[in-house]
Write a protein that holds these residues in place. Sequence first.
Motif, PDB file in Angstrom:
ATOM      1  N   ILE A   1      11.152 -33.111  92.566  1.00  0.00           N
ATOM      2  CA  ILE A   1       9.812 -33.591  92.923  1.00  0.00           C
ATOM      3  C   ILE A   1       9.018 -33.728  91.626  1.00  0.00           C
ATOM      4  CG2 ILE A   1       7.680 -33.088  94.184  1.00  0.00           C
ATOM      5  CD1 ILE A   1       9.279 -31.279  96.031  1.00  0.00           C
ATOM      6  N   ASP A   2       8.402 -34.893  91.387  1.00  0.00           N
ATOM      7  CA  ASP A   2       7.644 -35.045  90.140  1.00  0.00           C
ATOM      8  C   ASP A   2       6.280 -34.359  90.260  1.00  0.00           C
ATOM      9  OD1 ASP A   2       5.786 -36.810  91.389  1.00  0.00           O
ATOM     10  OD2 ASP A   2       6.969 -38.563  90.856  1.00  0.00           O
TER      11      ASP A   2
ATOM     12  N   TRP B   1       3.225 -35.486  90.121  1.00  0.00           N
ATOM     13  CA  TRP B   1       2.225 -36.096  90.987  1.00  0.00           C
ATOM     14  C   TRP B   1       2.404 -35.645  92.437  1.00  0.00           C
ATOM     15  CZ3 TRP B   1       4.285 -40.855  88.210  1.00  0.00           C
ATOM     16  CH2 TRP B   1       3.579 -41.073  87.018  1.00  0.00           C
ATOM     17  N   GLU B   2       3.646 -35.743  92.921  1.00  0.00           N
ATOM     18  CA  GLU B   2       3.910 -35.359  94.306  1.00  0.00           C
ATOM     19  C   GLU B   2       3.696 -33.859  94.511  1.00  0.00           C
ATOM     20  OE1 GLU B   2       4.773 -35.414  98.301  1.00  0.00           O
ATOM     21  OE2 GLU B   2       4.267 -37.050  96.932  1.00  0.00           O
TER      22      GLU B   2
ATOM     23  N   ARG C   1       0.020 -33.287  94.894  1.00  0.00           N
ATOM     24  CA  ARG C   1      -0.458 -33.695  96.215  1.00  0.00           C
ATOM     25  C   ARG C   1      -0.097 -32.660  97.281  1.00  0.00           C
ATOM     26  NH1 ARG C   1       0.286 -39.106  94.127  1.00  0.00           N
ATOM     27  NH2 ARG C   1       2.536 -38.994  94.420  1.00  0.00           N
ATOM     28  N   ARG C   2       1.109 -32.103  97.204  1.00  0.00           N
ATOM     29  CA  ARG C   2       1.529 -31.110  98.189  1.00  0.00           C
ATOM     30  C   ARG C   2       0.719 -29.821  98.060  1.00  0.00           C
ATOM     31  NH1 ARG C   2       8.134 -31.445  98.909  1.00  0.00           N
ATOM     32  NH2 ARG C   2       8.276 -33.733  99.094  1.00  0.00           N
TER      33      ARG C   2
ATOM     34  N   GLU D   1      -3.173 -41.699  87.977  1.00  0.00           N
ATOM     35  CA  GLU D   1      -2.336 -41.119  89.030  1.00  0.00           C
ATOM     36  C   GLU D   1      -2.548 -39.618  89.127  1.00  0.00           C
ATOM     37  OE1 GLU D   1       0.573 -41.430  92.112  1.00  0.00           O
ATOM     38  OE2 GLU D   1      -0.509 -42.963  90.967  1.00  0.00           O
TER      39      GLU D   1
ATOM     40  N   SER E   1      -4.248 -37.699  92.359  1.00  0.00           N
ATOM     41  CA  SER E   1      -3.488 -36.722  93.138  1.00  0.00           C
ATOM     42  C   SER E   1      -4.203 -35.376  93.219  1.00  0.00           C
ATOM     43  CB  SER E   1      -2.085 -36.529  92.546  1.00  0.00           C
ATOM     44  OG  SER E   1      -2.137 -36.027  91.229  1.00  0.00           O
TER      45      SER E   1
END
Length: 226
Positions: A62-63, A65-66, A69-70, A93, A97
Amino acid sequence: MNNKKILIADDEERIVQLLTDFLTAAGFKTVAAFDGKQAFDIFTTQKDDISLAVIDIMMPEIDGWELTRRIRQNSDIPIIMLSARAEEFDLLEGFDSGIDEYVTKPFSPAVLVKRIEALLKRSSGAKAPVSSEKSGLLINNDAFTAFIDGKPLELTLKEFELLSYLKENSGRVLTREQLLNAIWGYDYMGDTRTVDSHIARLRTKLGDYGVSHLKTIYGMGYKFEN
């Protein structure tokens, strides 16, 4: 500040070890992850103990950014994003996020520790009591808390600072450049779209109050109306 736990997520072991050493010397506890999935698993199980996260963009599974967000779906802890690049897309980005600070590699670990301490100091105010007002916006700048109709708002640090600044300048039209300089600083490398994305998230969190009081002045900027 002592004993606060910092999550370090980076696939470069030398970076993780360097930050661990400096943060430990400064009195922090640390927990490390070497890919995004591991970092999110750690956060999920230890989120009540983690005070801040330092996250690299380019990680396996998972990068950054993701991962941000999580985390933002579950927490408003301060987040610092690390990257070897400083391109506009990465900056936008990252802030879209939900990050609070963006640091490019190579960086000074001693300076990064100071930035961590500053973020924690600004975000660690004691919770303010629920407002006794029946309606309206209440902002406590000492505790970094905000309430709508007595209900607490879940805001990131930048969202809070932006809302507070707009409220302090009620009735005044503020350009995107003015907001960018006031909240992100004159040396911020991104552009005014960062302001737009934060305003959009603020309106969502403020609900009907945001629609009524946080106005877009087309061709100019934004205005908070009492």
